[in-house]
Design a protein around this motif. Structure first.
Motif, short mmCIF file in Angstrom:
data_model
loop_
_atom_site.label_atom_id
_atom_site.label_comp_id
_atom_site.label_asym_id
_atom_site.label_seq_id
_atom_site.Cartn_x
_atom_site.Cartn_y
_atom_site.Cartn_z
N THR A 217 0.75 -1.11 -0.05
CA THR A 217 -0.04 0.01 -0.04
C THR A 217 0.93 1.41 -0.12
O THR A 217 0.61 2.04 -0.60
N PRO B 46 -3.21 6.79 8.36
CA PRO B 46 -4.40 6.20 9.32
C PRO B 46 -5.21 5.18 8.43
O PRO B 46 -4.85 4.65 7.32
N ARG B 47 -5.91 4.39 9.39
CA ARG B 47 -6.87 3.16 8.51
C ARG B 47 -7.85 4.04 7.64
O ARG B 47 -8.50 4.81 8.36
N ALA C 19 -7.93 0.48 1.10
CA ALA C 19 -7.85 -1.10 0.99
C ALA C 19 -8.57 -1.35 -0.46
O ALA C 19 -8.51 -2.52 -1.06
N1 LIG Z 1 -3.84 2.39 5.94
C1 LIG Z 1 -4.70 1.55 5.68
N2 LIG Z 1 -5.90 1.43 5.69
C2 LIG Z 1 -6.72 0.33 5.40
N3 LIG Z 1 -6.35 -0.78 5.00
C3 LIG Z 1 -5.10 -0.76 4.61
C4 LIG Z 1 -4.11 0.16 4.96
N4 LIG Z 1 -2.71 -0.09 4.57
C5 LIG Z 1 -3.06 -1.48 4.26
N5 LIG Z 1 -4.32 -1.85 4.32
C6 LIG Z 1 -4.86 -3.07 3.91
O1 LIG Z 1 -4.03 -4.17 4.58
C7 LIG Z 1 -3.60 -5.30 3.72
C8 LIG Z 1 -2.16 -5.28 3.95
O2 LIG Z 1 -1.59 -4.36 3.23
P1 LIG Z 1 -0.31 -4.53 2.50
O3 LIG Z 1 0.16 -3.21 2.02
O4 LIG Z 1 -0.70 -5.40 1.37
O5 LIG Z 1 0.67 -4.93 3.26
P2 LIG Z 1 2.09 -6.04 2.91
O6 LIG Z 1 2.57 -5.40 1.62
O7 LIG Z 1 3.05 -5.33 4.09
O8 LIG Z 1 1.82 -7.22 3.06
C9 LIG Z 1 -4.36 -4.95 2.65
O9 LIG Z 1 -5.31 -5.62 2.34
C10 LIG Z 1 -4.30 -3.47 2.35
O10 LIG Z 1 -5.39 -3.18 1.60
#
Ligand SMILES: Nc1ncnc2c1ncn2[C@@H]1O[C@H](COP(=O)(O)OP(=O)(O)O)[C@@H](O)[C@H]1O
Ligand SMILES: [Mg+2]
Length: 255
Positions: free
Chosen positions: A18, A214-215, A220
């Protein structure tokens, strides 16, 4: 010459992908030329930037096996100002294919050197492990940015990661620096997020980014549309936070 930042944390699900996608998009929005390198066989950065990962002749896999040049592999301007070195599941076999290959820790670096001058920033999304692909990312990088999810086990594995960065600095890439850590998925409605941030600040002797991500559900949702947040929902809190992070990194070194 482009600044190369590896986004690394051997934990999965902490926001590496992300951050890679949206930090890159926000740097691009500010006029920077960006190359994103996807070194995770899951290929989520590739698909998250709108590229069909199952319809590619040349990926990071072919690149590190020496079967194509970096010029053949780059998907130019997947979105404006963001080019991509894409990956897909084939990359999972790379580690085995490279057994016995000479200087296998430097394959990516040697290729990226050819194009470093063409970009302001090169962002490398790392896989969720400390394997040869992560080592290749860290020998290529000038610095390592570590996303930390605001959850109870946030610090778990961090000392191992920092140890790895130090080993690579000592033995393979003396110029490697810690860019720092960035908190992700911060939930202002819970005390836990706040406690995690306080706890990490008190216990971690590393640079901590002022920007906290933030979340935000829009972050996502965006990948399933093959869009970064700057296109999917440019006014969301997620987009704002990644813009701030982009500013912070630009201002840090005046790039
Ligand atoms: N700030 C955020 N708010 C909401 N969801 C998020 C956020 N950052 C990541 N996610 C969700 O969390 C999950 C894991 O994120 P990801 O970026 O794929 O992590 P990684 O690459 O470290 O495995 C994904 O489903 C992503 O969409
Ligand atoms: Mg990922």
């Amino acid at each position: 010459m482009g600044r190369v930042i590896a986004i690394a944390n051997q934990k999965g699900g902490v926001g590496k992908t992300t951050t890679s996608i949206n930090l890159s998009a926000c740097l691009a929005e500010k006029g920077k030329k960006v190359l994103v390198i996807d070194t995770d066989p899951q290929g989520n950065t590739t698909s998250g930037l709108g590229i069909d990962k199952n319809d590619l002749d040349n990926t990071v896999y072919e690149l590190i096996l020496g079967e194509c040049s970096i010029y053949d592999c780059i998907v130019k301007d997947a979105i404006p100002n963001v080019s991509v070195l894409p990956s897909n599941v084939n990359l999972a076999a790379a580690e085995i294919e490279l057994i016995g290959v000479d200087k296998k820790e430097f394959i990516l670096k040697n290729e990226v050197d050819f194009v470093k001058d063409d970009y302001d920033f090169i962002i490398i999304d790392c896989p969720p492990s400390l394997n040869l692909l992560t080592i290749n990312a860290m020998t290529t990088a000038d610095s390592v940015l570590v996303p930390i999810q605001c959850e109870f086990y946030a610090l778990e594995g961090l000392s191992q990661l920092i140890h790895t960065v130090n080993l690579i600095k000592e033995r393979l890439n003396p110029d490697l620096e810690m860019e720092g850590v960035v908190f992700t998925m911060y939930d202002s409605r819970t005390n836990l997020s706040m406690q995690v941030v306080e706890n990490v600040k008190a216990n971690l002797q590393e640079n901590i980014c002022d920007t906290v991500i933030p979340r935000n559900i829009r972050l996502a949702e965006a990948p399933s549309y093959g869009m970064p947040i700057t296109m999917y929902d440019p006014k969301s809190s997620g987009a704002d936070s990644y813009r701030k992070l982009a500013d912070e990194l630009i201002n840090r070194k005046g790039a």
